[in-house]
Design a protein around this motif. Structure first.
Motif, PDB file in Angstrom:
ATOM      1  N   LYS A 207      91.854  80.175 102.959  1.00 48.05           N
ATOM      2  CA  LYS A 207      92.456  79.994 104.277  1.00 48.05           C
ATOM      3  C   LYS A 207      91.702  78.972 105.129  1.00 48.05           C
ATOM      4  CE  LYS A 207      92.649  81.555 108.843  1.00 48.05           C
ATOM      5  NZ  LYS A 207      91.645  81.869 109.877  1.00 48.05           N
ATOM      6  N   ASP A 208      90.379  79.065 105.182  1.00 50.22           N
ATOM      7  CA  ASP A 208      89.595  78.149 106.017  1.00 50.22           C
ATOM      8  C   ASP A 208      89.727  76.705 105.538  1.00 50.22           C
ATOM      9  OD1 ASP A 208      88.761  80.266 107.568  1.00 50.22           O
ATOM     10  OD2 ASP A 208      86.846  80.504 106.533  1.00 50.22           O
ATOM     11  N   ALA A 209      89.722  76.501 104.231  1.00 50.63           N
ATOM     12  CA  ALA A 209      89.860  75.149 103.676  1.00 50.63           C
ATOM     13  C   ALA A 209      91.245  74.580 103.957  1.00 50.63           C
ATOM     14  CB  ALA A 209      89.600  75.177 102.174  1.00 50.63           C
ATOM     15  N   VAL A 210      92.254  75.447 103.926  1.00 44.24           N
ATOM     16  CA  VAL A 210      93.621  75.005 104.223  1.00 44.24           C
ATOM     17  C   VAL A 210      93.713  74.528 105.661  1.00 44.24           C
ATOM     18  CG1 VAL A 210      96.014  75.751 104.503  1.00 44.24           C
ATOM     19  CG2 VAL A 210      94.719  76.462 102.475  1.00 44.24           C
ATOM     20  N   PHE A 211      93.204  75.320 106.590  1.00 44.93           N
ATOM     21  CA  PHE A 211      93.272  74.935 108.001  1.00 44.93           C
ATOM     22  C   PHE A 211      92.394  73.718 108.305  1.00 44.93           C
ATOM     23  CE2 PHE A 211      95.113  79.176 108.873  1.00 44.93           C
ATOM     24  CZ  PHE A 211      96.131  78.788 109.733  1.00 44.93           C
ATOM     25  N   ALA A 212      91.366  73.499 107.483  1.00 45.41           N
ATOM     26  CA  ALA A 212      90.526  72.311 107.648  1.00 45.41           C
ATOM     27  C   ALA A 212      91.141  71.090 106.980  1.00 45.41           C
ATOM     28  CB  ALA A 212      89.139  72.573 107.061  1.00 45.41           C
ATOM     29  N   LEU A 213      92.289  71.269 106.325  1.00 42.28           N
ATOM     30  CA  LEU A 213      93.016  70.205 105.634  1.00 42.28           C
ATOM     31  C   LEU A 213      92.144  69.505 104.592  1.00 42.28           C
ATOM     32  CD1 LEU A 213      94.937  68.579 108.640  1.00 42.28           C
ATOM     33  CD2 LEU A 213      95.725  70.381 107.097  1.00 42.28           C
ATOM     34  N   GLN A 214      91.374  70.293 103.833  1.00 42.01           N
ATOM     35  CA  GLN A 214      90.572  69.732 102.751  1.00 42.01           C
ATOM     36  C   GLN A 214      91.494  69.141 101.683  1.00 42.01           C
ATOM     37  OE1 GLN A 214      87.594  72.368 101.143  1.00 42.01           O
ATOM     38  NE2 GLN A 214      86.735  72.842 103.151  1.00 42.01           N
ATOM     39  N   GLN A 215      91.223  67.894 101.311  1.00 35.73           N
ATOM     40  CA  GLN A 215      92.144  67.140 100.473  1.00 35.73           C
ATOM     41  C   GLN A 215      92.429  67.821  99.128  1.00 35.73           C
ATOM     42  OE1 GLN A 215      93.863  64.383 101.261  1.00 35.73           O
ATOM     43  NE2 GLN A 215      94.862  64.452  99.268  1.00 35.73           N
ATOM     44  N   ASP A 216      91.397  68.295  98.441  1.00 36.55           N
ATOM     45  CA  ASP A 216      91.630  68.886  97.127  1.00 36.55           C
ATOM     46  C   ASP A 216      92.448  70.166  97.210  1.00 36.55           C
ATOM     47  OD1 ASP A 216      89.522  70.134  98.454  1.00 36.55           O
ATOM     48  OD2 ASP A 216      88.464  70.654  96.601  1.00 36.55           O
ATOM     49  N   VAL A 217      92.168  70.964  98.237  1.00 38.07           N
ATOM     50  CA  VAL A 217      92.910  72.211  98.422  1.00 38.07           C
ATOM     51  C   VAL A 217      94.359  71.912  98.807  1.00 38.07           C
ATOM     52  CG1 VAL A 217      93.086  74.309  99.819  1.00 38.07           C
ATOM     53  CG2 VAL A 217      90.856  73.541  98.980  1.00 38.07           C
ATOM     54  N   LEU A 218      94.554  70.961  99.725  1.00 34.95           N
ATOM     55  CA  LEU A 218      95.911  70.585 100.129  1.00 34.95           C
ATOM     56  C   LEU A 218      96.738  70.097  98.940  1.00 34.95           C
ATOM     57  CD1 LEU A 218      95.795  68.599 103.492  1.00 34.95           C
ATOM     58  CD2 LEU A 218      96.813  70.843 103.054  1.00 34.95           C
ATOM     59  N   THR A 219      96.142  69.225  98.140  1.00 36.87           N
ATOM     60  CA  THR A 219      96.867  68.665  96.995  1.00 36.87           C
ATOM     61  C   THR A 219      97.263  69.759  96.016  1.00 36.87           C
ATOM     62  OG1 THR A 219      95.723  66.540  97.203  1.00 36.87           O
ATOM     63  CG2 THR A 219      96.749  67.038  95.075  1.00 36.87           C
ATOM     64  N   ARG A 220      96.330  70.653  95.730  1.00 36.31           N
ATOM     65  CA  ARG A 220      96.646  71.757  94.806  1.00 36.31           C
ATOM     66  C   ARG A 220      97.735  72.646  95.380  1.00 36.31           C
ATOM     67  NH1 ARG A 220      92.485  76.439  92.455  1.00 36.31           N
ATOM     68  NH2 ARG A 220      94.134  77.730  91.505  1.00 36.31           N
TER      69      ARG A 220
END
Length: 362
Positions: A207-220
């Motif tokens: 959840k935290d990585a998603v809200f931080a718009l982390q590129q690898d997490v967003l792409t996955r």
């Protein structure tokens, strides 16, 4: 980061979904290789035009393609036949013909309007999707559903019409308001519930990585949603059966959205609809209470609403339910979870159970 490509396999109508950071600047070159149209009409609302209209035109023109920007007022309230008619007239006045193509630059409203317009203008011209919201990137830009609203309900007029390509630039999400990001995350959660328990767990963990718009997490995240939707569309393009699972949360969600006069955005309405569907599933005995709680908890974790606002007219919600386009012979079809990652489609939900869920304050 390397580009990710998901293919929607529909025989000679198959098309790629390209996902990458900085993709907006590369669209023109790719379209030139594909030779989809002689001239491109970039359809967008007045808000997105200010953010990305010039960049999109520059991408096309730098590749030697002719392009014109055509705008309409933003918002779900403008997703109606009058907007389509006005845009069609604009295309005709600017000399667009059957050799030309359209680009839907924007969110779900723009994609739905542009796809419908492309399907009916000159009896059909090509179009591509360039979604700029998370909701449109993971859901509405893929699969060929197009259409507009009527006063009687959402998306009651439309056609199935597939794009030639979908270009998803993850960078555009950095200008997306938090409210719209959250709305898109409702559709993301939907995919975990209907088909992929591991993806559901991934969302819970990141959840935290998603809200931080982390590129690898967003792409996955985006790629997995597109993979699931592509798989469903390949098997049931026109929603004869399996594709209905994509409506999880949408039946009651659309009714809630319409009853709010579209003041409650689509994604948040779907979140409410998913919680309502989970409650219905428990009441009808097809879902364990702990799984329903898991769905509601994840929705709450992503800061989405779980219950129908108290001020909304419940009778009006019921009226919109009966006008839902998935209603046949007076019976409403619901997508109900049986477990995390598995759902069922049924029209055997009693009005008593629906009333109980709709009137439930929490």
């Amino acid at each position: 980061m390397a580009e990710t490509v998901v293919t929607v396999g529909l025989g000679d109508r198959s098309y790629p979904i390209r996902i990458s950071s900085g993709l907006l600047a590369k669209i023109g070159f790719d379209l030139r290789q594909r030779d989809i149209g002689t001239k491109y009409g970039v359809i967008t609302d007045d808000t997105v035009a200010e953010l990305y209209g010039k960049q999109c035109l520059q991408s096309l023109e730098s590749a030697g393609l002719r392009a014109e920007l055509i705008t309409f007022p933003h918002g779900e309230a403008n997703k109606h036949m009058e907007t389509v008619a006005a845009l069609a007239s604009e295309l005709a006045q600017r000399g667009f013909d059957r050799g030309d193509a359209l680009i839907a630059l924007g969110g779900g409203v723009t994609g739905d309007i542009t796809g419908f317009l492309a399907a009916i203008y000159m009896r059909g011209i090509p179009f591509v999707q360039v979604p700029t919201t998370l909701l449109s990137q993971v859901d509405s830009s893929v699969g060929g559903k197009t259409g507009v609203d009527l006063p009687e309900g959402k998306n009651l007029v439309g056609v199935f019409y597939q794009p030639k390509a979908v270009y998803i630039d993850t960078d555009v999400l950095h200008t997306l308001p938090l409210d719209e990001l959250q709305g898109g995350l409702a559709e993301v959660i939907k995919y975990g519930v209907i088909h992929d328990a591991d993806f559901f767990a991934f969302l819970k963990k990141n959840k935290d990585a998603v809200f931080a718009l982390q590129q690898d997490v967003l792409t996955r995240l985006i790629a997995r949603c597109c993979e699931i939707k592509a798989w469903v569309v390949e098997q049931d393009e026109r929603e004869g059966g399996l594709r209905r699972i994509l409506n999880f949360g949408h039946t009651i969600g659309h009714a809630v959205e319409a009853a709010s006069d579209f003041q409650l955005i689509h994604g948040k309405s779907v979140a409410i609809g998913m919680c309502a569907a989970a409650k219905l599933a428990v009441r009808t005995g097809c879902l364990a209470e702990q799984d329903a709680c898991a769905i509601q908890d994840l929705i709450e974790r992503y800061e989405l609403p779980r219950s129908i606002p108290a001020e909304l007219d419940r009778q009006l919600i019921k009226k919109y339910l009966l006008n839902d386009k998935k209603t046949i012979a007076g019976r409403v079809f619901y997508v109900l979870p049986e477990a995390i990652g598995k759902v069922m489609i049924t029209n055997q939900v009693s009005a008593h159970d629906v009333d109980a869920v709709i009137t439930c304050p929490v």
